[in-house]
Design a protein around this motif. Structure first.
Motif, short mmCIF file in Angstrom:
data_model
loop_
_atom_site.label_atom_id
_atom_site.label_comp_id
_atom_site.label_asym_id
_atom_site.label_seq_id
_atom_site.Cartn_x
_atom_site.Cartn_y
_atom_site.Cartn_z
N PRO A 83 -69.04 8.42 -73.68
CA PRO A 83 -68.16 9.48 -73.16
C PRO A 83 -66.79 9.43 -73.81
O PRO A 83 -66.28 8.36 -74.14
CB PRO A 83 -68.09 9.18 -71.67
N SER A 84 -66.20 10.57 -73.98
CA SER A 84 -64.84 10.65 -74.52
C SER A 84 -63.83 10.29 -73.43
O SER A 84 -64.14 10.34 -72.24
CB SER A 84 -64.57 12.06 -75.04
N PRO A 85 -62.61 9.93 -73.81
CA PRO A 85 -61.59 9.65 -72.80
C PRO A 85 -61.35 10.82 -71.85
O PRO A 85 -61.11 10.61 -70.66
CB PRO A 85 -60.34 9.35 -73.65
N SER A 86 -61.45 12.06 -72.36
CA SER A 86 -61.26 13.22 -71.47
C SER A 86 -62.39 13.31 -70.45
O SER A 86 -62.15 13.65 -69.29
CB SER A 86 -61.19 14.51 -72.30
N ALA A 87 -63.63 12.99 -70.86
CA ALA A 87 -64.75 13.00 -69.91
C ALA A 87 -64.60 11.90 -68.87
O ALA A 87 -64.91 12.10 -67.68
CB ALA A 87 -66.07 12.83 -70.67
N ILE A 88 -64.10 10.74 -69.28
CA ILE A 88 -63.86 9.65 -68.34
C ILE A 88 -62.77 10.05 -67.35
O ILE A 88 -62.88 9.79 -66.14
CB ILE A 88 -63.46 8.37 -69.10
N TRP A 89 -61.74 10.73 -67.83
CA TRP A 89 -60.65 11.17 -66.96
C TRP A 89 -61.15 12.20 -65.95
O TRP A 89 -60.79 12.15 -64.77
CB TRP A 89 -59.52 11.74 -67.79
N ARG A 90 -62.02 13.11 -66.39
CA ARG A 90 -62.58 14.10 -65.46
C ARG A 90 -63.42 13.41 -64.38
O ARG A 90 -63.37 13.79 -63.21
CB ARG A 90 -63.41 15.13 -66.23
N ALA A 91 -64.21 12.42 -64.79
CA ALA A 91 -65.01 11.68 -63.80
C ALA A 91 -64.12 10.93 -62.82
O ALA A 91 -64.43 10.86 -61.62
CB ALA A 91 -65.94 10.70 -64.53
N LEU A 92 -63.01 10.41 -63.32
CA LEU A 92 -62.08 9.70 -62.45
C LEU A 92 -61.43 10.65 -61.45
O LEU A 92 -61.26 10.31 -60.27
CB LEU A 92 -61.01 9.00 -63.30
N LEU B 115 -62.79 13.48 -60.42
CA LEU B 115 -63.83 14.02 -59.55
C LEU B 115 -64.25 13.01 -58.48
O LEU B 115 -64.43 13.38 -57.30
CB LEU B 115 -65.04 14.42 -60.39
N ASP B 116 -64.44 11.75 -58.85
CA ASP B 116 -64.91 10.72 -57.92
C ASP B 116 -63.84 9.68 -57.63
O ASP B 116 -64.16 8.54 -57.30
CB ASP B 116 -66.14 10.02 -58.50
N GLY B 117 -62.59 10.08 -57.76
CA GLY B 117 -61.50 9.12 -57.62
C GLY B 117 -61.45 8.46 -56.25
O GLY B 117 -61.22 7.25 -56.15
N MET B 118 -61.69 9.22 -55.19
CA MET B 118 -61.56 8.65 -53.85
C MET B 118 -62.63 7.59 -53.60
O MET B 118 -62.33 6.51 -53.06
CB MET B 118 -61.68 9.77 -52.81
N SER B 119 -63.88 7.88 -53.97
CA SER B 119 -64.94 6.90 -53.75
C SER B 119 -64.74 5.66 -54.62
O SER B 119 -64.98 4.52 -54.19
CB SER B 119 -66.31 7.53 -54.04
N LEU B 120 -64.27 5.85 -55.86
CA LEU B 120 -64.02 4.72 -56.73
C LEU B 120 -62.84 3.88 -56.25
O LEU B 120 -62.88 2.64 -56.32
CB LEU B 120 -63.78 5.21 -58.16
N LEU B 121 -61.81 4.53 -55.74
CA LEU B 121 -60.66 3.78 -55.22
C LEU B 121 -61.05 3.01 -53.96
O LEU B 121 -60.57 1.88 -53.75
CB LEU B 121 -59.50 4.74 -54.92
N HIS B 122 -61.90 3.61 -53.11
CA HIS B 122 -62.39 2.89 -51.93
C HIS B 122 -63.16 1.64 -52.36
O HIS B 122 -62.99 0.56 -51.79
CB HIS B 122 -63.27 3.82 -51.10
N ALA B 123 -64.02 1.80 -53.36
CA ALA B 123 -64.76 0.64 -53.87
C ALA B 123 -63.83 -0.39 -54.48
O ALA B 123 -64.05 -1.61 -54.34
CB ALA B 123 -65.79 1.11 -54.90
N PHE C 133 -67.65 4.41 -66.91
CA PHE C 133 -66.45 4.04 -67.65
C PHE C 133 -65.20 4.21 -66.79
O PHE C 133 -64.23 3.46 -66.95
CB PHE C 133 -66.34 4.89 -68.92
N ALA C 134 -65.21 5.18 -65.88
CA ALA C 134 -64.07 5.35 -64.97
C ALA C 134 -63.93 4.13 -64.07
O ALA C 134 -62.81 3.65 -63.82
CB ALA C 134 -64.24 6.62 -64.15
N ALA C 135 -65.07 3.61 -63.58
CA ALA C 135 -65.02 2.40 -62.75
C ALA C 135 -64.54 1.21 -63.57
O ALA C 135 -63.74 0.38 -63.10
CB ALA C 135 -66.40 2.12 -62.16
N LEU C 136 -65.01 1.10 -64.82
CA LEU C 136 -64.54 0.03 -65.70
C LEU C 136 -63.05 0.14 -65.96
O LEU C 136 -62.34 -0.87 -66.05
CB LEU C 136 -65.32 0.06 -67.01
N PHE C 137 -62.57 1.37 -66.09
CA PHE C 137 -61.13 1.59 -66.30
C PHE C 137 -60.33 1.07 -65.10
O PHE C 137 -59.29 0.41 -65.27
CB PHE C 137 -60.86 3.08 -66.52
N LEU C 138 -60.81 1.34 -63.89
CA LEU C 138 -60.10 0.86 -62.70
C LEU C 138 -60.11 -0.66 -62.63
O LEU C 138 -59.10 -1.27 -62.25
CB LEU C 138 -60.75 1.45 -61.44
#
Length: 254
Positions: free
Chosen positions: A38-47, A49-57, A225-230
């Motif tokens: 995935p490109s960085p822009s795709a990772i950012w969009r996923a972050l 979109l699913d930011g709340m669930s990923l931040l909770h995790a 990749f968004a989870a890995l970024f966090l």
């Protein structure tokens, strides 16, 4: 004129921007599918979109990380204090400390999870085992690195073992202990992630490792990749906090 501190901050940021720009350009020009890279822009969009669930995790993973760090620090310091009391005690116990370090946590984590029925407690124990060795080794080395002249001065004034420990050994061990704490901070996060991978717990108590596994099963690679970024950001923040605490403690020590 740019100071060395500004340069040390600007240089990695500039390099990171260059890498991200090149990454984005390669993904767009070569039309690489997101499920492969995935490109960085795709990772950012996923972050986004699913930011709340990923931040909770992420918060759940950080809870395990901080609990493991506390256990590793307290247990590591107590073990180091015990080892430094007698060469016989050190010869008896040190091999088991080394065995605990060299045994892969992936190999013993399933056993720990089976023996400890409380999942958060089992994850904490696994992560603490990963982080405890640098605390033990650095603190032990610091307790040994006492100025011989100061030790002779304390002995000349008939200082007790407790006075030697509190007034001489502990202040001398502080720099080494802080270095071990900085290492243990990052290892606590690594241990928490590894333990979550092994446990594979889901539901509301799932950490970021489960989110990565779930994204992999669903072929949602940008979310992975968004989870890995966090995780990376959390590791950098923890390292910076430990380094700042080390500078603060040593500055006020001197």
């Amino acid at each position: 004129m740019m100071t060395s501190r500004s340069l040390s901050l600007l240089a990695p940021i500039t390099l990171g921007i260059i890498i991200l720009a090149a990454w984005e350009a390669i993904c767009r020009l070569w039309h690489i599918p997101p499920y492969l890279m995935p490109s960085p822009s795709a990772i950012w969009r996923a972050l986004m979109l699913d930011g709340m669930s990923l931040l909770h995790a992420l918060l759940i993973t950080l809870e395990i990380t901080f609990a493991a760090l506390v256990v590793a620090v307290l247990g590591g310091v107590l073990i180091a204090f015990l080892l430094v009391q007698s060469p016989l005690i050190e010869r008896c116990l040190m091999p088991y400390v080394v065995i605990m370090q060299v045994t892969p946590i992936v190999a013993i984590a399933p056993l720990i999870i089976i023996l400890i029925h409380n999942t958060p407690l089992a994850l904490t124990a696994c992560a603490a085992l990963v982080a405890i060795f640098p605390v033990i080794s650095n603190t032990l080395q610091g307790l040994r690195s006492v100025d011989p002249d100061l030790a002779a001065y304390f002995q000349m004034h008939k200082a007790t073992r407790l006075q030697m420990l509190l007034r001489l050994r502990i202040p001398s061990a502080l720099p080494m202990f802080m270095a071990g704490l900085r290492i243990a901070t990052g290892l606590s996060l690594v241990g928490a992630i590894v333990a979550e991978f092994v446990a594979g717990t889901g539901g509301n108590s799932a950490g970021l490792a489960y989110q990565i596994l779930q994204s992999g099963f669903q072929m949602d690679i940008p979310r992975m990749f968004a989870a890995l970024f966090l995780i990376t950001v959390a590791g950098l923040v923890l390292y910076a906090a430990a380094a700042s605490l080390q500078r603060f403690a040593l500055r006020h020590r001197s």
